[in-house]
Design a protein around this motif. Structure first.
Motif, PDB file in Angstrom:
ATOM      1  N   GLU A 112      -0.137  -7.031  41.151  1.00  0.00           N
ATOM      2  CA  GLU A 112       0.227  -7.656  39.879  1.00  0.00           C
ATOM      3  C   GLU A 112       1.276  -6.826  39.129  1.00  0.00           C
ATOM      4  O   GLU A 112       2.182  -7.381  38.510  1.00  0.00           O
ATOM      5  CB  GLU A 112      -1.010  -7.867  39.001  1.00  0.00           C
ATOM      6  CG  GLU A 112      -0.724  -8.712  37.789  1.00  0.00           C
ATOM      7  CD  GLU A 112      -1.963  -9.091  37.002  1.00  0.00           C
ATOM      8  OE1 GLU A 112      -1.795  -9.790  35.989  1.00  0.00           O
ATOM      9  OE2 GLU A 112      -3.089  -8.716  37.384  1.00  0.00           O
ATOM     10  N   ALA A 113       1.186  -5.504  39.220  1.00  0.00           N
ATOM     11  CA  ALA A 113       2.182  -4.660  38.556  1.00  0.00           C
ATOM     12  C   ALA A 113       3.579  -4.929  39.106  1.00  0.00           C
ATOM     13  O   ALA A 113       4.563  -4.972  38.356  1.00  0.00           O
ATOM     14  CB  ALA A 113       1.826  -3.187  38.727  1.00  0.00           C
ATOM     15  N   ARG A 114       3.686  -5.161  40.407  1.00  0.00           N
ATOM     16  CA  ARG A 114       4.976  -5.456  41.022  1.00  0.00           C
ATOM     17  C   ARG A 114       5.476  -6.837  40.562  1.00  0.00           C
ATOM     18  O   ARG A 114       6.656  -7.010  40.249  1.00  0.00           O
ATOM     19  CB  ARG A 114       4.850  -5.417  42.548  1.00  0.00           C
ATOM     20  CG  ARG A 114       6.079  -5.842  43.296  1.00  0.00           C
ATOM     21  CD  ARG A 114       7.207  -4.840  43.154  1.00  0.00           C
ATOM     22  NE  ARG A 114       8.358  -5.314  43.928  1.00  0.00           N
ATOM     23  CZ  ARG A 114       9.604  -5.095  43.603  1.00  0.00           C
ATOM     24  NH1 ARG A 114       9.908  -4.374  42.544  1.00  0.00           N
ATOM     25  NH2 ARG A 114      10.579  -5.555  44.348  1.00  0.00           N
ATOM     26  N   ILE A 115       4.583  -7.810  40.514  1.00  0.00           N
ATOM     27  CA  ILE A 115       4.953  -9.150  40.022  1.00  0.00           C
ATOM     28  C   ILE A 115       5.460  -9.048  38.589  1.00  0.00           C
ATOM     29  O   ILE A 115       6.470  -9.658  38.228  1.00  0.00           O
ATOM     30  CB  ILE A 115       3.766 -10.138  40.123  1.00  0.00           C
ATOM     31  CG1 ILE A 115       3.389 -10.404  41.580  1.00  0.00           C
ATOM     32  CG2 ILE A 115       4.054 -11.438  39.378  1.00  0.00           C
ATOM     33  CD1 ILE A 115       4.374 -11.245  42.362  1.00  0.00           C
ATOM     34  N   LEU A 116       4.784  -8.272  37.763  1.00  0.00           N
ATOM     35  CA  LEU A 116       5.217  -8.112  36.378  1.00  0.00           C
ATOM     36  C   LEU A 116       6.586  -7.441  36.306  1.00  0.00           C
ATOM     37  O   LEU A 116       7.413  -7.807  35.463  1.00  0.00           O
ATOM     38  CB  LEU A 116       4.170  -7.336  35.580  1.00  0.00           C
ATOM     39  CG  LEU A 116       2.833  -8.059  35.398  1.00  0.00           C
ATOM     40  CD1 LEU A 116       1.821  -7.152  34.704  1.00  0.00           C
ATOM     41  CD2 LEU A 116       2.994  -9.371  34.653  1.00  0.00           C
ATOM     42  N   ASP A 117       6.843  -6.472  37.191  1.00  0.00           N
ATOM     43  CA  ASP A 117       8.177  -5.867  37.257  1.00  0.00           C
ATOM     44  C   ASP A 117       9.229  -6.929  37.572  1.00  0.00           C
ATOM     45  O   ASP A 117      10.294  -6.957  36.968  1.00  0.00           O
ATOM     46  CB  ASP A 117       8.250  -4.785  38.346  1.00  0.00           C
ATOM     47  CG  ASP A 117       7.647  -3.466  37.908  1.00  0.00           C
ATOM     48  OD1 ASP A 117       7.412  -3.275  36.693  1.00  0.00           O
ATOM     49  OD2 ASP A 117       7.417  -2.619  38.790  1.00  0.00           O
ATOM     50  N   PHE A 119       9.018 -10.211  37.137  1.00  0.00           N
ATOM     51  CA  PHE A 119       9.091 -11.268  36.122  1.00  0.00           C
ATOM     52  C   PHE A 119       9.620 -10.790  34.770  1.00  0.00           C
ATOM     53  O   PHE A 119      10.283 -11.546  34.074  1.00  0.00           O
ATOM     54  CB  PHE A 119       7.706 -11.880  35.905  1.00  0.00           C
ATOM     55  CG  PHE A 119       7.266 -12.861  36.959  1.00  0.00           C
ATOM     56  CD1 PHE A 119       7.615 -12.729  38.285  1.00  0.00           C
ATOM     57  CD2 PHE A 119       6.464 -13.921  36.612  1.00  0.00           C
ATOM     58  CE1 PHE A 119       7.188 -13.625  39.243  1.00  0.00           C
ATOM     59  CE2 PHE A 119       6.021 -14.834  37.559  1.00  0.00           C
ATOM     60  CZ  PHE A 119       6.393 -14.683  38.872  1.00  0.00           C
ATOM     61  N   PHE A 120       9.287  -9.553  34.398  1.00  0.00           N
ATOM     62  CA  PHE A 120       9.557  -9.121  33.025  1.00  0.00           C
ATOM     63  C   PHE A 120      10.413  -7.870  32.900  1.00  0.00           C
ATOM     64  O   PHE A 120      10.819  -7.514  31.809  1.00  0.00           O
ATOM     65  CB  PHE A 120       8.242  -8.888  32.278  1.00  0.00           C
ATOM     66  CG  PHE A 120       7.372 -10.105  32.232  1.00  0.00           C
ATOM     67  CD1 PHE A 120       7.708 -11.189  31.437  1.00  0.00           C
ATOM     68  CD2 PHE A 120       6.228 -10.188  33.007  1.00  0.00           C
ATOM     69  CE1 PHE A 120       6.912 -12.325  31.392  1.00  0.00           C
ATOM     70  CE2 PHE A 120       5.419 -11.318  32.975  1.00  0.00           C
ATOM     71  CZ  PHE A 120       5.769 -12.387  32.173  1.00  0.00           C
TER      72      PHE A 120
END
Length: 154
Positions: A112-117, A119-120
């Motif tokens: 999830e931390a990578r997805i947030l990187d 996306f945001f």
């Protein structure tokens, strides 16, 4: 690990394109293309993948089979569902949250931390990640690549 070098060599033989032509059309340096061909670039960016596939005709299904031969059809994980009571089941028809970063993370296995990187923040999107995300949200191979990169000034 990607096999973009195999794809480049295969498509060069079929198309007759030179590395100079490929470099010019993709706006990648010949040095970078050589590094890709020789397997000296461990992470294949989504943009580089898009550019190369597009120059060679845009058949993403074919490219995926060569570049990511181990990319399985059933790679996505199930999103766990809590058992609902009668009211919770009734409320399902009013819920419309899909493809959130958390759900995409669960389905793809990308942290999830990578997805947030991605996306945001300024995370550099890898081709394999975009393929997983594409699959997770039910898009055809290459559809997100085209939608995202086609009209960008790249």
């Amino acid at each position: 690990m990607h096999k973009i070098g195999d794809y480049i060599e295969f498509k060069k033989r079929i198309s007759g394109f030179t590395e100079e032509f490929l470099a010019m059309q993709t706006d990648l340096s010949q040095s970078h293309i050589n590094k890709l061909k020789n397997g000296n670039v461990p992470k294949l960016s989504a943009l580089t993948f898009y550019k190369i596939v597009t120059v060679f005709g845009g058949d993403f299904k074919e490219a995926i089979k060569i570049v990511f031969p181990d990319f399985p059809n059933n790679i996505l994980k199930k999103v766990p569902q809590k058992k609902r009571n009668q009211f919770g089941t009734f409320m399902l028809k009013f819920e419309n949250v899909t493809n959130t970063p958390k759900i995409i993370s669960i389905k793809t296995g990308i942290p999830e931390a990578r997805i947030l990187d991605l996306f945001f923040r300024n995370g550099s999107l890898e081709a394999f990640e975009l393929l997983l995300i594409e699959k997770a949200i039910g898009k055809k191979p290459g559809e997100l690549f085209i939608d995202f990169f086609q009209n960008k000034d790249i």
